[in-house]
Design an enzyme around this catalytic site. Structure first.
Site, PDB file in Angstrom:
ATOM      1  N   LYS A  34       0.813  -1.215   0.000  1.00 28.37           N
ATOM      2  CA  LYS A  34       0.000   0.000   0.000  1.00 28.37           C
ATOM      3  C   LYS A  34       0.852   1.273   0.000  1.00 28.37           C
ATOM      4  CE  LYS A  34      -0.702   0.016   5.019  1.00 28.37           C
ATOM      5  NZ  LYS A  34       0.130   1.199   5.264  1.00 28.37           N
ATOM      6  N   THR A  35       1.922   1.298   0.790  1.00 28.27           N
ATOM      7  CA  THR A  35       2.752   2.507   0.824  1.00 28.27           C
ATOM      8  C   THR A  35       3.463   2.701  -0.512  1.00 28.27           C
ATOM      9  OG1 THR A  35       3.067   2.231   3.206  1.00 28.27           O
ATOM     10  CG2 THR A  35       4.588   3.692   2.062  1.00 28.27           C
ATOM     11  N   ASP A 213      -1.915   8.250   4.005  1.00 29.06           N
ATOM     12  CA  ASP A 213      -1.606   6.852   4.316  1.00 29.06           C
ATOM     13  C   ASP A 213      -2.277   6.469   5.639  1.00 29.06           C
ATOM     14  OD1 ASP A 213      -0.496   4.366   4.088  1.00 29.06           O
ATOM     15  OD2 ASP A 213       1.565   4.978   4.503  1.00 29.06           O
ATOM     16  N   GLU A 214      -2.476   5.171   5.852  1.00 29.19           N
ATOM     17  CA  GLU A 214      -3.044   4.638   7.098  1.00 29.19           C
ATOM     18  C   GLU A 214      -4.340   5.357   7.485  1.00 29.19           C
ATOM     19  OE1 GLU A 214      -1.863   1.996   8.184  1.00 29.19           O
ATOM     20  OE2 GLU A 214       0.300   1.901   7.901  1.00 29.19           O
ATOM     21  N   GLN A 244      -6.655  -3.713  10.005  1.00 26.39           N
ATOM     22  CA  GLN A 244      -5.499  -3.415  10.853  1.00 26.39           C
ATOM     23  C   GLN A 244      -5.708  -2.161  11.699  1.00 26.39           C
ATOM     24  OE1 GLN A 244      -1.483  -4.295   9.128  1.00 26.39           O
ATOM     25  NE2 GLN A 244      -2.587  -4.405   7.187  1.00 26.39           N
ATOM     26  N   ARG A 543       2.260 -10.496  10.544  1.00 22.56           N
ATOM     27  CA  ARG A 543       3.649 -10.034  10.609  1.00 22.56           C
ATOM     28  C   ARG A 543       4.593 -11.140  10.122  1.00 22.56           C
ATOM     29  NH1 ARG A 543       2.568  -5.723   9.600  1.00 22.56           N
ATOM     30  NH2 ARG A 543       0.506  -6.675   9.403  1.00 22.56           N
TER      31      ARG A 543
END
Length: 584
Positions: A34-35, A213-214, A244, A543
């Protein structure tokens, strides 16, 4: 376009990166890039001739911002840099830039100070002391948290007349000292734009493209700030993953993410559903768990990675047995991490690693015996065993209420002889009124959990002297010398699940997946809280890149039963069996 965008974007990433304009929602699964996609969108806008000075890219970490800056600067032609560079930074740095120009609207000059959390707490303490407030009803930690939440939620109301008065004094003091706190850097610009349309219009004309972002982690004030600024041009691109969203305790509201299409009915939605991080088994297992949440934007992750090993789940009858198993099986190779729900859980893990000579460090936090409340209690234990210990005595007089601790100092050695370690700690906490002092801390609940873990550890000792000796040995050897088999070993990373978000490891050991821990006992009676606990479980599982080991003691977490049995290898020989369990 082709020359400026990365060549390895998949079709969905490319679709998002090269979207022409208008509101864009990029809903991205774990490990889906995504980033990278958001950065590519920034590069695309620059390649299309959008002046850098008209673009605002907001990240949640300075590290992500620096990487985005580096890539943007490398592709902007020299003759275009005169048009200005994009703003790339965190919400707070963006707010600070605005407030440097608009401080006069709040009775400050552009040379204002920014109070960090310690400064803000000191100011609250001073106001409470000067006003002679009841420390039990108005502990400074709770007051500070209430003020921060009021700013995050743009409410300005605290629901209590006395708190409202304190809030007013706090704001007046900030103004008098020509200062803002960190929350102000978001709240004040949002209020400014709501109250002064002409000021808002000026900034809307100046900044025409916004990338965030986020987005699932933004709070109300951040949401209003971005919404106000982007309402005119409507060139708002956001990326996030509601699966998340784990920061409600910081006032984050993932419903801002879920409601994006309500705010922008014509929004383009692109789903990034290819996972590049984990094995097929890990992707399938984590997806099965999160699918049980009702409040979500459903998506089905997939990966071209190998199938990988099954998820290995181990049961134990105690946290010490679980910790010993971790120490016997984890490798200090830089690719392994131990994750847990609360900081207090690190105590048995640290102990087992120390006694097995495995180097470690606690990522983003303090080692168990370095935490204030633990050092306070241990100082009392040491002084009780050795009244000549001036260092411990000095800490007792400094960290405990003097009026409470002085009368019992002389009795501590006698009590250590007649009471068990647990009884002694109980006596100390009661006689010194330590919990009242602790209640003022904004991390009160976490500190209480740490004390509970120390008391649980103390139960296994017959005398205070034995407990002190064990703690002293742990502290003196908590940095194992690297020689022999562990020479050159990379310390194992220990961290809470909250700290692990955004990171990845080859091997993940998720410990304490027990009912009342994950999900936490405070969260099991409310559906919204329980769903956030499930998102924590999802974050922990995702993770892992290659191998995922999950362990519990006593009662298994309900989340473990949500993993399809065909993806799991389960071993419960740790119940009632003193032998170490070895991985196959």
């Amino acid at each position: 376009m082709a020359g400026i965008l990365p060549h390895d974007l998949n079709p969905n990433q490319l679709e998002a990166a090269s979207y022409a304009g208008g509101p864009l929602l990029i809903t991205a699964g774990a490990g889906s890039g995504k980033t990278k996609t958001l950065t590519s969108r920034l590069l695309y806008l620059l390649s299309e001739g959008v002046p850098g000075s008209q673009i605002v890219a907001i990240t949640f970490t300075n590290k992500a911002a620096e990487e985005m800056k580096r890539r943007a600067n490398s592709v902007i032609p020299a003759d275009k840099k005169g048009d200005g560079l994009p703003f790339i930074g965190t919400f707070h740095s963006f707010g600070a830039r605005i407030m440097r120009k608009e401080a006069r609207n709040f009775g400050r000059t552009g040379a204002f100070s920014i109070f960090d959390e310690n400064d803000a707490v000191k100011l609250v303490k001073k106001i409470l002391k000067d006003g002679d407030f009841d420390k039990v009803r108005y502990p400074f930690g709770l007051v500070r948290k209430s003020i921060s939440r009021a700013k995050d939620e743009l409410s300005g109301e605290l629901g209590d007349d006395r708190l409202e008065f304190i809030y007013g004094r706090y704001e007046a003091e900030l103004k008098r000292q020509n200062a803002f706190d960190f929350d102000d850097l978001i709240e004040k610009p949002a209020r400014l734009f709501e109250s002064f349309p002409e000021v808002l219009s000026d900034y809307q004309n100046r900044f025409r493209y916004f990338l965030v972002d986020e987005y699932q982690d933004i709070n109300t004030a951040q949401y209003r700030l971005v919404k106000l600024l982007s309402d005119k041009e409507r060139n708002l691109s956001v990326v996030g993953d509601d699966h998340q969203s784990i920061y409600s305790f910081r006032s984050a509201d993932f419903r801002n993410f879920l409601n994006f299409e309500r705010d922008f009915p014509d929004a383009k939605v692109v789903v990034l559903d290819q996972n590049y991080r984990s094995t097929k088994n890990i992707v399938s297992a984590s997806s099965a768990v999160i699918s049980n949440n009702k409040n979500q934007r459903p998506k089905t992750l997939w990966t071209e990675n190998e199938t990988g090993d099954p998820i290995k789940i181990y049961g134990f009858d105690s946290p010490e047995g679980e910790a010993e198993w971790v120490a016997e099986n984890i490798r200090p190779d830089g690719n392994s991490a131990v994750l847990y729900r609360t900081n207090a859980q690190s105590r048995p893990i640290e102990q087992a690693l120390v006694f097995n000579g495995i180097p470690y460090f606690v990522y983003g936090g303090l080692k168990f015996y370095d935490r204030k409340e633990i050092k306070d209690i241990v100082s009392a234990l040491r002084y009780a065993v050795n009244p000549s210990d001036e260092v411990s005595k000095e800490r007792l007089l400094k960290e405990f209420k003097k009026t409470k601790v002085k009368p019992v100092l002389g009795a501590l050695p006698e009590m250590a002889e007649s009471l068990s370690p647990v009884e002694f700690i109980g006596y100390l906490l009661k006689e010194t009124d330590y919990f009242t002092t602790l209640r003022s801390d904004k991390n009160y609940e976490e500190r209480m959990e740490n004390i509970g873990e120390l008391i649980s550890f103390a139960e296994s000792f017959k005398s205070v002297a034995e407990l002190v000796e064990r703690v002293s040995l742990l502290e003196s050897t908590d940095q194992p010398r690297q020689n022999g088999s562990n020479a050159g070993a990379v310390p194992v990373r220990l961290m809470t699940i909250h700290m692990a978000k955004g990171l990845e490891f080859d091997n993940v050991f998720l410990v304490g997946a027990s009912e009342s821990i994950l999900p936490h006992e405070r969260s099991i009676f409310k559906e919204d809280d329980l769903e956030e606990e499930r998102r924590l479980m999802y974050v922990a599982m995702t993770r892992a890149k290659k191998k995922l080991f999950i362990s519990f003691f006593r009662n298994a977490s309900r989340f473990l039963y949500e993993i399809p049995p065909e993806l799991v290898v389960f071993d419960n020989t740790g119940f009632g069996d003193e032998d170490t369990i070895y991985l196959d």
